[in-house]
Design a protein around this motif. Structure first.
Motif, mmCIF file in Angstrom:
data_model
loop_
_atom_site.group_PDB
_atom_site.id
_atom_site.type_symbol
_atom_site.label_atom_id
_atom_site.label_comp_id
_atom_site.label_asym_id
_atom_site.label_seq_id
_atom_site.Cartn_x
_atom_site.Cartn_y
_atom_site.Cartn_z
ATOM 1 N N GLY A 101 -15.834 52.233 18.051
ATOM 2 C CA GLY A 101 -16.108 50.821 17.828
ATOM 3 C C GLY A 101 -16.472 50.058 19.087
ATOM 4 O O GLY A 101 -16.547 48.834 19.077
ATOM 5 N N VAL A 102 -16.739 50.760 20.202
ATOM 6 C CA VAL A 102 -17.120 50.098 21.452
ATOM 7 C C VAL A 102 -18.568 49.626 21.346
ATOM 8 O O VAL A 102 -19.472 50.415 21.073
ATOM 9 N N VAL A 103 -18.776 48.323 21.565
ATOM 10 C CA VAL A 103 -20.098 47.710 21.495
ATOM 11 C C VAL A 103 -20.628 47.548 22.919
ATOM 12 O O VAL A 103 -19.950 46.973 23.777
ATOM 13 N N THR A 104 -21.838 48.076 23.144
ATOM 14 C CA THR A 104 -22.439 47.994 24.477
ATOM 15 C C THR A 104 -23.912 47.617 24.376
ATOM 16 O O THR A 104 -24.567 47.872 23.367
ATOM 17 N N PHE A 105 -24.395 47.013 25.448
ATOM 18 C CA PHE A 105 -25.826 46.799 25.610
ATOM 19 C C PHE A 105 -26.384 48.071 26.231
ATOM 20 O O PHE A 105 -25.743 48.680 27.095
ATOM 21 N N ASN A 106 -27.576 48.478 25.834
ATOM 22 C CA ASN A 106 -28.170 49.682 26.404
ATOM 23 C C ASN A 106 -28.575 49.478 27.855
ATOM 24 O O ASN A 106 -28.599 50.424 28.621
ATOM 25 N N GLU A 107 -28.894 48.260 28.213
ATOM 26 C CA GLU A 107 -29.060 47.852 29.610
ATOM 27 C C GLU A 107 -28.410 46.490 29.746
ATOM 28 O O GLU A 107 -28.428 45.691 28.806
ATOM 29 N N ALA A 108 -27.871 46.229 30.909
ATOM 30 C CA ALA A 108 -27.142 44.979 31.127
ATOM 31 C C ALA A 108 -28.048 43.768 30.873
ATOM 32 O O ALA A 108 -29.164 43.706 31.395
ATOM 33 N N PRO A 109 -27.577 42.798 30.106
ATOM 34 C CA PRO A 109 -28.384 41.599 29.869
ATOM 35 C C PRO A 109 -28.473 40.741 31.135
ATOM 36 O O PRO A 109 -27.560 40.729 31.959
ATOM 37 N N ASP A 110 -29.582 40.040 31.245
ATOM 38 C CA ASP A 110 -29.845 39.155 32.373
ATOM 39 C C ASP A 110 -29.853 37.725 31.830
ATOM 40 O O ASP A 110 -30.663 37.397 30.963
ATOM 41 N N TYR A 111 -28.966 36.879 32.344
ATOM 42 C CA TYR A 111 -28.839 35.515 31.848
ATOM 43 C C TYR A 111 -30.165 34.754 31.922
ATOM 44 O O TYR A 111 -30.507 33.992 31.022
ATOM 45 N N GLU A 112 -30.912 34.967 32.995
ATOM 46 C CA GLU A 112 -32.177 34.259 33.188
ATOM 47 C C GLU A 112 -33.303 34.811 32.318
ATOM 48 O O GLU A 112 -34.360 34.195 32.209
ATOM 49 N N ASN A 113 -33.101 35.958 31.699
ATOM 50 C CA ASN A 113 -34.132 36.589 30.882
ATOM 51 C C ASN A 113 -33.517 37.062 29.550
ATOM 52 O O ASN A 113 -33.431 38.261 29.301
ATOM 53 N N PRO A 114 -33.083 36.131 28.704
ATOM 54 C CA PRO A 114 -32.424 36.528 27.453
ATOM 55 C C PRO A 114 -33.372 37.294 26.530
ATOM 56 O O PRO A 114 -34.557 36.991 26.464
ATOM 57 N N GLN A 115 -32.820 38.275 25.815
ATOM 58 C CA GLN A 115 -33.612 39.099 24.913
ATOM 59 C C GLN A 115 -33.236 38.902 23.448
ATOM 60 O O GLN A 115 -33.773 39.592 22.587
ATOM 61 N N ASP A 116 -32.349 37.967 23.158
ATOM 62 C CA ASP A 116 -32.005 37.720 21.762
ATOM 63 C C ASP A 116 -33.160 36.979 21.081
ATOM 64 O O ASP A 116 -34.055 36.466 21.746
ATOM 65 N N ILE A 117 -33.131 36.951 19.771
ATOM 66 C CA ILE A 117 -34.262 36.437 18.992
ATOM 67 C C ILE A 117 -34.652 35.013 19.374
ATOM 68 O O ILE A 117 -35.823 34.716 19.557
ATOM 69 N N ASP A 118 -33.663 34.118 19.516
ATOM 70 C CA ASP A 118 -34.002 32.727 19.824
ATOM 71 C C ASP A 118 -33.826 32.376 21.303
ATOM 72 O O ASP A 118 -33.877 31.217 21.674
ATOM 73 N N ARG A 119 -33.628 33.388 22.130
ATOM 74 C CA ARG A 119 -33.574 33.235 23.603
ATOM 75 C C ARG A 119 -32.512 32.240 24.071
ATOM 76 O O ARG A 119 -32.709 31.533 25.051
ATOM 77 N N ASP A 120 -31.346 32.222 23.379
ATOM 78 C CA ASP A 120 -30.281 31.301 23.779
ATOM 79 C C ASP A 120 -29.084 32.032 24.399
ATOM 80 O O ASP A 120 -28.034 31.439 24.613
ATOM 81 N N ASN A 121 -29.228 33.333 24.675
ATOM 82 C CA ASN A 121 -28.172 34.164 25.256
ATOM 83 C C ASN A 121 -26.975 34.348 24.328
ATOM 84 O O ASN A 121 -25.887 34.682 24.774
#
Length: 156
Positions: free
Chosen positions: A98-118
Motif C-alpha cells: 500500500g506504499v504510494v510513490t511518485f515515479n519521479e520526485a514532483p517539482d513544486y515549480e513544475n506541477p504535473q497534476d491535471i489542473d497544475r495546482d500541485n
C-alpha cells in the motif's frame, strides 16, 4: 422444459466448481476490507521526494489485501509535456504494502497534476485477496480518493 432447465442448472454448478481444489463452503461470509486512512484532509508532502504515504487497510476476515491505483485521475498516464518518463504512470502503489510513490520526485515549480495546482488526486482500491468464497460474496473491495498536496521545500 423443467427437466432441461434442471440439467442446465446442474451443468452450470459442475462447471463452476471445476478447477477448485477445495469444496466450496457456502456458509463462509466474506467482509470487505476497510481503508483506515482519513481522506478528508490533504496528505502534505514536500517536493523533491518520491514517497507520498502508505494506505492503511485491514480485513475482518484476515484475508491478504491487494492495493490498486486508478489511472484516470492525477495518477493517470503522463501528459505530453510531462518530464516524467520512467514508467507509465505518474504515481504508483505497491500492490502488497500500500506504499504510494511518485515515479519521479514532483517539482513544486513544475506541477504535473491535471489542473497544475500541485494537488494530486488519486483513487485507491483495496481488494481482499481471498478467492475461495463460492458465492456472489466473493472477492470484495473498497475504494477511497486521496489528495496529495505537494509543497515547496524551503530547506534548500
Amino acid at each position: 422444459m423443467k427437466k432441461f432447465s434442471s440439467y442446465i442448472l446442474v451443468l452450470a454448478f459442475i462447471l463452476a466448481s471445476c478447477g477448485q481444489e477445495d469444496e466450496c463452503d457456502f456458509s463462509k461470509i466474506n467482509s470487505a476490507p476497510v481503508i483506515i486512512n482519513n481522506s478528508d484532509e490533504y496528505i502534505i508532502m514536500k517536493e523533491n521526494q518520491t514517497y507520498a504515504f502508505t494506505v492503511n487497510a485491514n480485513d475482518e476476515d484476515g484475508d491478504d489485501l491487494n492495493f490498486e491505483i486508478n489511472g484516470q485521475e492525477d495518477g493517470g498516464e503522463y501528459t505530453s509535456d510531462s518530464t516524467f518518463f520512467n514508467a507509465t504512470y505518474l504515481i504508483t502503489i505497491d500492490k502488497w504494502t500500500g506504499v504510494v510513490t511518485f515515479n519521479e520526485a514532483p517539482d513544486y515549480e513544475n506541477p504535473q497534476d491535471i489542473d497544475r495546482d500541485n494537488i494530486y488526486r488519486i483513487t485507491i482500491t483495496v481488494e481482499d485477496g481471498d478467492g475461495n468464497y463460492c458465492s456472489a460474496n466473493g472477492m470484495l473491495s473498497t475504494t477511497k480518493t486521496f489528495a496529495i498536496k505537494v509543497i515547496k521545500d524551503t530547506s534548500n
